[in-house]
Scaffold this motif. Structure first.
Motif, PDB file in Angstrom:
ATOM      1  N   GLY A 330       0.789  -1.223   0.000  1.00 39.89           N
ATOM      2  CA  GLY A 330       0.000   0.000   0.000  1.00 39.89           C
ATOM      3  C   GLY A 330       0.817   1.266   0.000  1.00 39.89           C
ATOM      4  O   GLY A 330       0.305   2.345   0.315  1.00 39.89           O
ATOM      5  N   GLN A 331       2.111   1.177  -0.350  1.00 36.59           N
ATOM      6  CA  GLN A 331       2.995   2.352  -0.377  1.00 36.59           C
ATOM      7  C   GLN A 331       2.867   3.039  -1.737  1.00 36.59           C
ATOM      8  O   GLN A 331       3.379   2.568  -2.743  1.00 36.59           O
ATOM      9  CB  GLN A 331       4.445   1.941  -0.134  1.00 36.59           C
ATOM     10  N   LEU A 332       2.173   4.164  -1.747  1.00 35.65           N
ATOM     11  CA  LEU A 332       1.913   4.894  -2.986  1.00 35.65           C
ATOM     12  C   LEU A 332       2.829   6.101  -3.090  1.00 35.65           C
ATOM     13  O   LEU A 332       2.868   6.954  -2.208  1.00 35.65           O
ATOM     14  CB  LEU A 332       0.451   5.352  -3.010  1.00 35.65           C
ATOM     15  N   THR A 333       3.617   6.171  -4.190  1.00 32.84           N
ATOM     16  CA  THR A 333       4.485   7.311  -4.451  1.00 32.84           C
ATOM     17  C   THR A 333       4.322   7.715  -5.910  1.00 32.84           C
ATOM     18  O   THR A 333       3.595   7.072  -6.673  1.00 32.84           O
ATOM     19  CB  THR A 333       5.970   6.979  -4.197  1.00 32.84           C
ATOM     20  N   GLU A 334       5.038   8.781  -6.300  1.00 34.01           N
ATOM     21  CA  GLU A 334       5.008   9.173  -7.707  1.00 34.01           C
ATOM     22  C   GLU A 334       5.556   8.058  -8.591  1.00 34.01           C
ATOM     23  O   GLU A 334       5.161   7.918  -9.757  1.00 34.01           O
ATOM     24  CB  GLU A 334       5.817  10.449  -7.922  1.00 34.01           C
TER      25      GLU A 334
END
Length: 472
Positions: A330-334
């Motif tokens: 669930g780690q959302l980055t660009e």
């Protein structure tokens, strides 16, 4: 009883109603718009699954239906009223199924009457209950105001009809969102908040949002709709994978890739705070009359807070396009959007889908392309229709950028700005790093099903356009 016991009682009631209207100087023609005659109010066992009395209702529906839990309390708020509406539509669908040969609307009315008169502790004369359930904008006695209560019912009595079905418009409140020009037609609070963010986006490679609405009908329940400009050339997916469609030329493919990169660069760096799209894929890239690409469908978009580098959020998106760190943790980055963009580049360059769901051992397109490049056969990645169209070095560069963007290691992916500069030849592409062992479709699905972070992940089949949803 839900309705009056006989025709005499119904005639007396409607006559009294007409007299009341006359005393208020309201035209008698109003009556004919609401009722076809006194017989409409006479109880008939055939009206709705044999229901005549409350006892019948309890036998058919029971005392603990969705209505009983969803239509209590203050129904003035959009969220509470929406929950009540959804419950009503589901109970109505159940009632209609008990008597499928009946084509009238009595079950809908029975459901509304039960919600307003029995479930609501405030009763049908309460302005909040009347407005939400009965579509009657009563004057609010407590405020001593003669103004009608704001808006109309989510159980809107005026039906929208077409050749296929009847739709129930959930609200007719309409306003202009500040500084956007996009209209709000009927919606719940969460949907409005999301759409308001999207409506502020303006870029030549992003599809502008014109408006949005929420509707419900008996068969399909609630539907949320986004209103965009019509794109006459459909989606990128149509041109890449539909049999019989004219294949895209190399210049078209090159420009589409660059257009998408520019649109993403604007989302990540052109506005503050940044927006992460979360669902970059071929079906969400639309093509205008000049074949210019527009990034569309911001239904899953997330706007980060100023100073944030990542979000930890529930996972939503499409199999194959999801970055591993996002899919599993669930780690959302660009860089999550960059991964999806890399997948899309390889699909465009090869004409090959991200994965073939009909073959359980199929490799992801990234692993397949990496194998081809590692064996010094980068030209084997090119779609056969463009092999001889463009300069090989430029086409190879696009493949390399696609592989780099879709690398499983976050740190090894470029930013979308650097990826764009690589594609345009402004900076060199670093040596392609090794990749871990390839993941087959079976392994990918197994990982997702056993991850406690997975929610609402759409699985797109290559053999058809159907999607299913995996939920915890």
């Amino acid at each position: 009883m839900f309705y009056l016991p006989n025709e005499d009682a119904a005639l007396s009631c409607t006559s009294a109603f007409k007299a009341k209207l006359s005393s208020m100087s309201i035209s008698q023609s109003f009556v004919s718009q609401c009722m076809n005659g006194s017989n409409d109010f006479v109880v008939k066992p055939s009206s709705c699954g044999g229901i005549v009395t409350m006892k019948d209702w309890m036998e058919k529906v029971g005392p603990n239906s969705l209505l009983d839990s969803s239509c209590t309390g203050d129904l003035a708020g959009l969220t509470r009223c929406s929950l009540c509406l959804d419950a009503g539509l589901k109970v109505n669908t159940y009632l209609v199924s008990l008597n499928p040969n009946v084509t009238n609307d009595k079950c809908f009315y029975f459901t509304a009457i039960y919600a307003a008169a029995i479930v609501s502790e405030f009763g049908p004369e309460d302005s909040r209950t009347a407005a939400c359930v009965l579509a009657l904008p009563l004057a609010n006695k407590a405020s001593r105001s003669r103004h009608l209560s704001r808006g109309t019912s989510k159980w809107d009595k005026k039906r929208k009809q077409d050749a296929l079905h009847q739709g129930y418009v959930t609200s007719v409140k309409s306003q202009i969102l500040p500084n956007t020009g996009a209209k709000w037609f009927q919606g719940d609070e969460e949907f409005i908040n999301e759409a308001e963010i999207i409506s502020k986006i303006r870029h030549r490679n992003l599809l502008p949002l014109r408006g949005f609405c929420v509707t419900s009908d008996n068969l399909n329940g609630k539907g949320r709709y986004l209103v965009y400009d019509f794109m006459p050339n459909g989606s990128l997916d149509d041109h890449l994978f539909n049999v019989g469609t004219k294949r895209l030329s190399w210049p078209q493919r090159k420009n589409i890739i660059l257009d998408v990169a520019k649109g993403l660069a604007y989302l990540h760096y052109g506005i503050k705070p940044s927006i992460y799209h979360r669902d970059i894929k071929a079906t969400n890239i639309l093509l205008d009359m000049d074949m210019k690409a527009r990034v569309a469908d911001f239904g899953l978009a997330k706007q980060i807070k100023e100073g944030q580098t990542h979000l930890t959020t529930r996972v939503a998106g499409t199999y194959g396009y999801l970055a591993p760190e996002y899919a599993l943790y669930g780690q959302l980055t660009e860089k999550s959007d960059v991964y999806s963009f890399g997948i899309m580049i390889l699909e465009i360059m090869s004409g090959r889908r991200v994965l073939d769901a009909s073959n359980s051992s199929a490799l992801l397109v990234t692993d397949w392309a990496w194998t081809m490049v590692k064996s010094r056969n980068v030209e084997g990645v090119f779609d056969v229709s463009i092999k001889d169209e463009g300069p090989k070095r430029v086409m190879e560069r696009f493949v390399h950028v696609g592989i780099l963007c879709a690398h499983v290691m976050v740190a090894l992916r470029p930013t979308i700005e650097d990826a764009l500069r690589m594609l345009e030849g402004d900076i060199d592409i670093p040596r392609l790093p090794d990749r871990p062992l390839p993941l087959g479709f079976e392994s990918l699905e197994s990982l997702s099903l056993h991850s406690d972070r997975f929610r609402d992940i759409s699985v797109s089949s290559s053999s058809n356009s159907l999607s299913r949803y995996i939920q915890k």
